[in-house]
Design a protein around this motif. Sequence first.
Motif, PDB file in Angstrom:
ATOM      1  N   LEU A  36      -5.774  -6.802   0.734  1.00  0.00           N
ATOM      2  CA  LEU A  36      -6.618  -5.605   0.722  1.00  0.00           C
ATOM      3  C   LEU A  36      -7.720  -5.781  -0.309  1.00  0.00           C
ATOM      4  N   ASP A  37      -8.949  -5.346   0.018  1.00  0.00           N
ATOM      5  CA  ASP A  37     -10.025  -5.500  -0.951  1.00  0.00           C
ATOM      6  C   ASP A  37     -10.052  -4.332  -1.941  1.00  0.00           C
ATOM      7  N   ALA A  38     -10.714  -4.558  -3.074  1.00  0.00           N
ATOM      8  CA  ALA A  38     -10.714  -3.594  -4.173  1.00  0.00           C
ATOM      9  C   ALA A  38     -11.392  -2.283  -3.808  1.00  0.00           C
ATOM     10  N   LEU A  39     -12.431  -2.316  -3.005  1.00  0.00           N
ATOM     11  CA  LEU A  39     -13.109  -1.082  -2.619  1.00  0.00           C
ATOM     12  C   LEU A  39     -12.189  -0.199  -1.770  1.00  0.00           C
ATOM     13  N   GLY A  40     -11.529  -0.802  -0.807  1.00  0.00           N
ATOM     14  CA  GLY A  40     -10.573  -0.050  -0.005  1.00  0.00           C
ATOM     15  C   GLY A  40      -9.450   0.513  -0.849  1.00  0.00           C
ATOM     16  N   GLY A  45      -6.116   4.833  -3.599  1.00  0.00           N
ATOM     17  CA  GLY A  45      -5.316   5.070  -4.796  1.00  0.00           C
ATOM     18  C   GLY A  45      -4.173   4.083  -4.942  1.00  0.00           C
ATOM     19  N   ASP A  46      -3.289   4.383  -5.877  1.00  0.00           N
ATOM     20  CA  ASP A  46      -2.180   3.480  -6.183  1.00  0.00           C
ATOM     21  C   ASP A  46      -1.201   3.410  -5.019  1.00  0.00           C
ATOM     22  N   LEU A  47      -0.823   2.190  -4.705  1.00  0.00           N
ATOM     23  CA  LEU A  47       0.151   1.976  -3.633  1.00  0.00           C
ATOM     24  C   LEU A  47       1.555   2.286  -4.120  1.00  0.00           C
ATOM     25  N   ALA A  48       2.334   2.921  -3.253  1.00  0.00           N
ATOM     26  CA  ALA A  48       3.713   3.261  -3.573  1.00  0.00           C
ATOM     27  C   ALA A  48       4.704   2.500  -2.707  1.00  0.00           C
ATOM     28  N   TYR A  49       4.281   2.122  -1.492  1.00  0.00           N
ATOM     29  CA  TYR A  49       5.216   1.494  -0.563  1.00  0.00           C
ATOM     30  C   TYR A  49       4.435   0.641   0.428  1.00  0.00           C
ATOM     31  N   VAL A  50       4.961  -0.551   0.711  1.00  0.00           N
ATOM     32  CA  VAL A  50       4.356  -1.457   1.691  1.00  0.00           C
ATOM     33  C   VAL A  50       5.462  -2.023   2.570  1.00  0.00           C
ATOM     34  N   THR A  51       5.233  -2.023   3.884  1.00  0.00           N
ATOM     35  CA  THR A  51       6.110  -2.731   4.804  1.00  0.00           C
ATOM     36  C   THR A  51       5.258  -3.743   5.556  1.00  0.00           C
ATOM     37  N   LEU A  52       5.840  -4.867   5.890  1.00  0.00           N
ATOM     38  CA  LEU A  52       5.151  -5.912   6.642  1.00  0.00           C
ATOM     39  C   LEU A  52       6.055  -6.396   7.760  1.00  0.00           C
ATOM     40  N   ARG A  53       5.444  -6.771   8.881  1.00  0.00           N
ATOM     41  CA  ARG A  53       6.240  -7.268  10.007  1.00  0.00           C
ATOM     42  C   ARG A  53       6.923  -8.573   9.607  1.00  0.00           C
ATOM     43  N   PRO A  54       8.001  -8.927  10.281  1.00  0.00           N
ATOM     44  CA  PRO A  54       8.734 -10.146   9.944  1.00  0.00           C
ATOM     45  C   PRO A  54       7.909 -11.413  10.202  1.00  0.00           C
ATOM     46  N   THR A  55       8.211 -12.443   9.428  1.00  0.00           N
ATOM     47  CA  THR A  55       7.564 -13.730   9.660  1.00  0.00           C
ATOM     48  C   THR A  55       7.950 -14.250  11.042  1.00  0.00           C
ATOM     49  N   SER A  56       7.135 -15.130  11.550  1.00  0.00           N
ATOM     50  CA  SER A  56       7.262 -15.712  12.893  1.00  0.00           C
ATOM     51  C   SER A  56       6.900 -14.727  14.001  1.00  0.00           C
ATOM     52  N   THR A  57       6.399 -13.554  13.637  1.00  0.00           N
ATOM     53  CA  THR A  57       5.982 -12.566  14.616  1.00  0.00           C
ATOM     54  C   THR A  57       4.566 -12.889  15.088  1.00  0.00           C
ATOM     55  N   ALA A  58       4.345 -12.850  16.381  1.00  0.00           N
ATOM     56  CA  ALA A  58       2.992 -12.991  16.924  1.00  0.00           C
ATOM     57  C   ALA A  58       2.250 -11.683  16.686  1.00  0.00           C
ATOM     58  N   VAL A  59       0.998 -11.799  16.212  1.00  0.00           N
ATOM     59  CA  VAL A  59       0.186 -10.620  15.949  1.00  0.00           C
ATOM     60  C   VAL A  59      -1.151 -10.756  16.674  1.00  0.00           C
ATOM     61  N   ARG A  60      -1.746  -9.602  16.961  1.00  0.00           N
ATOM     62  CA  ARG A  60      -3.055  -9.586  17.623  1.00  0.00           C
ATOM     63  C   ARG A  60      -4.042  -8.840  16.735  1.00  0.00           C
ATOM     64  N   ARG A  61      -5.250  -9.374  16.678  1.00  0.00           N
ATOM     65  CA  ARG A  61      -6.314  -8.717  15.925  1.00  0.00           C
ATOM     66  C   ARG A  61      -6.413  -7.264  16.380  1.00  0.00           C
ATOM     67  N   GLY A  62      -6.484  -6.358  15.399  1.00  0.00           N
ATOM     68  CA  GLY A  62      -6.630  -4.940  15.709  1.00  0.00           C
ATOM     69  C   GLY A  62      -5.328  -4.185  15.864  1.00  0.00           C
ATOM     70  N   ALA A  70       0.113   5.245  -0.003  1.00  0.00           N
ATOM     71  CA  ALA A  70      -0.625   5.265  -1.258  1.00  0.00           C
ATOM     72  C   ALA A  70      -0.804   6.702  -1.719  1.00  0.00           C
ATOM     73  N   ALA A  71      -1.394   6.853  -2.902  1.00  0.00           N
ATOM     74  CA  ALA A  71      -1.584   8.178  -3.487  1.00  0.00           C
ATOM     75  C   ALA A  71      -2.376   9.104  -2.577  1.00  0.00           C
ATOM     76  N   LYS A  72      -3.377   8.552  -1.866  1.00  0.00           N
ATOM     77  CA  LYS A  72      -4.263   9.399  -1.071  1.00  0.00           C
ATOM     78  C   LYS A  72      -4.074   9.271   0.434  1.00  0.00           C
ATOM     79  N   MET A  73      -3.204   8.398   0.894  1.00  0.00           N
ATOM     80  CA  MET A  73      -3.031   8.254   2.348  1.00  0.00           C
ATOM     81  C   MET A  73      -1.834   7.390   2.694  1.00  0.00           C
ATOM     82  N   GLN A 144     -18.625  10.290   0.832  1.00  0.00           N
ATOM     83  CA  GLN A 144     -17.428  10.951   1.371  1.00  0.00           C
ATOM     84  C   GLN A 144     -16.536  11.522   0.277  1.00  0.00           C
ATOM     85  N   GLY A 145     -16.803  11.161  -0.972  1.00  0.00           N
ATOM     86  CA  GLY A 145     -15.981  11.644  -2.081  1.00  0.00           C
ATOM     87  C   GLY A 145     -14.695  10.869  -2.277  1.00  0.00           C
ATOM     88  N   TRP A 146     -14.622   9.683  -1.664  1.00  0.00           N
ATOM     89  CA  TRP A 146     -13.399   8.883  -1.773  1.00  0.00           C
ATOM     90  C   TRP A 146     -13.333   8.097  -3.067  1.00  0.00           C
TER      91      TRP A 146
END
Length: 148
Positions: A36-40, A45-62, A70-73, A144-146
């Motif tokens: 994740l980039d710093a502007l985003g 805000g501060d992250l509280a929880y992250v989940t990620l799909r399992p390794t070896s999983t095929a993923v598609r852009r988008g 996070a604190a704000k979303m 936007q006030g973000w």
Amino acid sequence: MSETATYSVPGDRMYDGAQHLWVRYDPATRLAVVGLDALGLASIGDLAYVTLRPTSTAVRRGEPIGSLEAAKMTGDIIAPLSGVLVSANPAVLRDPTLINRDPYGDGWLVTIAPSDWAGESAALIAGAALPAWVAAETERYRTQGWIV
């Protein structure tokens, strides 16, 4: 007079502007590290929880490769590239605030073995286009006030 934050992004990687993800591709290993980039991060805000799909999983852009709270979303982490998830960063799963502290270093999210690097990387922002994108996004987020 008020002070406003400025944001810079490392030029050694590419950016998914819509999702505020960075991608650093290594042609020797043919792997792309994603974070994740710093502007985003400033906008959510501060992250509280992250989940990620399992390794070896095929993923598609988008499509979602995980989620974050996070604190704000709360929302999905959207893949900037299609391919196979090779690894997830166990350190950010244990301590999501690592992403806020070091977004371009130890706070990376996943590595992907891209299935169409040449085609899909063309949609990412890089090089001479970076400064204008950062300036436009910073202004948009302020309007936007973000961010302050």
